[in-house]
Design an enzyme around this catalytic site. Structure first.
Site, PDB file in Angstrom:
ATOM      1  N   ILE A   1      -4.163   0.222   0.328  1.00  0.00           N
ATOM      2  CA  ILE A   1      -4.729   1.215  -0.588  1.00  0.00           C
ATOM      3  C   ILE A   1      -3.613   1.465  -1.600  1.00  0.00           C
ATOM      4  O   ILE A   1      -2.596   2.074  -1.271  1.00  0.00           O
ATOM      5  CB  ILE A   1      -5.151   2.500   0.136  1.00  0.00           C
ATOM      6  N   PRO A   2      -3.772   0.936  -2.818  1.00  0.00           N
ATOM      7  CA  PRO A   2      -2.616   0.758  -3.705  1.00  0.00           C
ATOM      8  C   PRO A   2      -2.160   2.031  -4.404  1.00  0.00           C
ATOM      9  O   PRO A   2      -2.319   2.176  -5.618  1.00  0.00           O
ATOM     10  CB  PRO A   2      -3.134  -0.281  -4.705  1.00  0.00           C
ATOM     11  N   CYS A   3      -1.555   2.935  -3.650  1.00  0.00           N
ATOM     12  CA  CYS A   3      -1.059   4.167  -4.261  1.00  0.00           C
ATOM     13  C   CYS A   3       0.061   3.873  -5.255  1.00  0.00           C
ATOM     14  O   CYS A   3       0.355   4.693  -6.116  1.00  0.00           O
ATOM     15  CB  CYS A   3      -0.601   5.150  -3.186  1.00  0.00           C
ATOM     16  N   HIS A   4       0.654   2.656  -5.151  1.00  0.00           N
ATOM     17  CA  HIS A   4       1.705   2.305  -6.117  1.00  0.00           C
ATOM     18  C   HIS A   4       1.129   2.098  -7.520  1.00  0.00           C
ATOM     19  O   HIS A   4       1.879   2.062  -8.493  1.00  0.00           O
ATOM     20  CB  HIS A   4       2.446   1.042  -5.664  1.00  0.00           C
TER      21      HIS A   4
END
Lengths: 171, 256
Positions: free
Chosen positions: B158-161
């Site tokens: 889950i690409p919080c970056h």
């Protein structure tokens, strides 16, 4: 929901060996016993999710799980004949205590095999009455049968077991 | 006769095999399994259960991962052989192909909404925190979005970056600090330095003269515009005043 999950976790840890033993006595081998035990707990989990809190609170876990296990075995039997082979099984030997493991293991497997050869109605009655030492009333409740029927099934089952392999009766 | 009774009774002393209780708990989703996977990001520990992937971390050791999982998720955790397709799904996911299912139980509805929205940001692109807040209809909850992303139990997947600050600062990153965030974005094809320069100069959007559409600078729909057709825009009002409408793909502003 959190409460039910905790309750279920305790139930699994507390009753796992007993439920496995019921499965072993009813199916005659460890592999099926584990499947039966696992199915039993899965059904218990699903049932708990639908029960109102009072019912969960008043639940007698032991007879309840026995009853589910018997039903799981009955349903499986409809699909396939019980497998009674596997006398030199390959899985871990931890199913027994450490003492005189090999001998005990062979004896247990042999006896479970003979039990598995009994017609289901005798087998269930004998297992609950004499393996798990439930009273006739408890067995009657778990099997949903009259006490008199249970008594006579236990009696006939024991007679068949004593008669040895030669008198095995097919259902 | 008594011998038979004694033998029968002994059958009740059978013990379930080792790990049986854990396997039951795993089966109903009350316990998770985990394994270590080699990925483009190095070794990543991934936990899963029957609902999907539940946690990921680049822990230094299995013990460290177990500790973190115990504190963060709190369910029993057992090392296990992963399902046959999990390694492939992990590789796919890090490559921008979305095939993974996630287990977000235990998170609040708000946190789940933030993570689900974040999951929609394509590889190679970034969005501001405020975009996530607006998209989940909580436009004032920008800080809470930041907190929810900082506590993301499944970073990388889950690409919080891909959620960054609008002022050009890269922003905090639970998956290994700002440097790690920059490194992952660079690996995904984001020109981080250029993006930071634009942000520091107050540029928020890229407008394309020929289409009259404005996008976030990393939006893939604006990527092939000719340099001579690009206008840098500072805010929504001036963009609209200049005749631009917001892109319907990256949604830099509410589409009227």
């Amino acid at each position: 929901m959190e409460g039910v999950e905790r309750l279920f976790e305790r139930m699994v840890r507390e009753h796992q060996h007993r439920v496995f033993a019921v499965g072993f006595a009813l199916t005659g081998n460890r592999h099926d016993a584990e499947e039966v035990a696992q199915d039993t707990f899965l059904r218990a989990y699903r049932a708990l999710a639908t029960y109102p809190p009072e019912r969960i609170r008043d639940l007698k876990q032991r007879p309840w799980l026995h009853r589910i296990a018997v039903n799981v075995v009955r349903n499986r039997a409809r699909g396939a004949k019980p497998r009674t082979a596997e006398l030199n099984g390959s899985e871990s030997d931890n199913a027994l205590g450490p003492e005189s493991r090999a001998l005990q293991r062979a004896e247990m497997d042999e006896l479970a095999c003979r039990l598995a050869g009994l017609p289901p109605r005798y087998r269930e009655a004998v297992v609950l009455r004499h393996v798990h030492e439930m009273s006739y009333e408890e067995v009657a409740e778990a099997l949903d049968q009259p006490v008199g029927t249970v008594k006579s099934n236990v009696h006939r089952g024991l007679k068949l077991l004593r008669g040895g392999d030669h008198d095995r009766v097919d259902d | 006769m008594t011998a038979l009774m004694t033998d029968l009774k002994r059958l009740s002393s059978m013990r379930a095999p080792d790990g049986f209780a854990e396997r039951v708990l795993i089966e109903v989703g009350m316990a998770d399994s985990y394994a270590r996977f080699g990925t483009v990001l190095g070794n990543v520990y991934v936990a899963w259960n029957r609902f999907g992937v539940s946690a990921a971390a680049r822990s230094a050791s299995a013990a460290e991962f177990e500790d973190w999982f115990g504190q963060d998720v709190g369910r029993p955790l057992v090392a296990a052989e992963p399902p046959a397709d999990l390694a492939e799904k992990i590789a796919d996911e890090l490559n921008g192909k979305r095939t993974m299912r996630f287990d977000l139980r235990g998170l609040t509805e708000f946190e789940q909404a933030v993570l689900r929205k974040t999951y929609q940001i394509p590889r190679g692109e970034v969005r501001p925190y405020g975009w996530v807040a607006r998209e989940i209809r909580r436009p004032a909850a920008v800080r809470a979005v930041g907190t929810a992303l900082a506590n993301n139990p499944i970073p990388y997947f889950i690409p919080c970056h891909r959620v960054v600050r609008t002022d050009g600062e890269i922003g905090n990153y639970g998956g290994g600090g700002p440097e790690a965030k920059k490194a992952i974005l660079t690996m995904e094809g984001v020109r981080v330095n250029r993006l930071q320069e634009l942000a520091r100069a107050g540029v928020r959007y890229q407008g394309v003269k020929t289409t009259k559409i404005f996008c976030y600078p990393t939006c893939h729909t604006g990527r092939h515009a000719l340099e001579k057709n690009i206008v840098w825009l500072h805010d929504e009002a001036s963009a609209r005043a200049a005749g631009f409408r917001p892109c319907k793909v990256c949604r830099p502003a509410a589409v009227a």
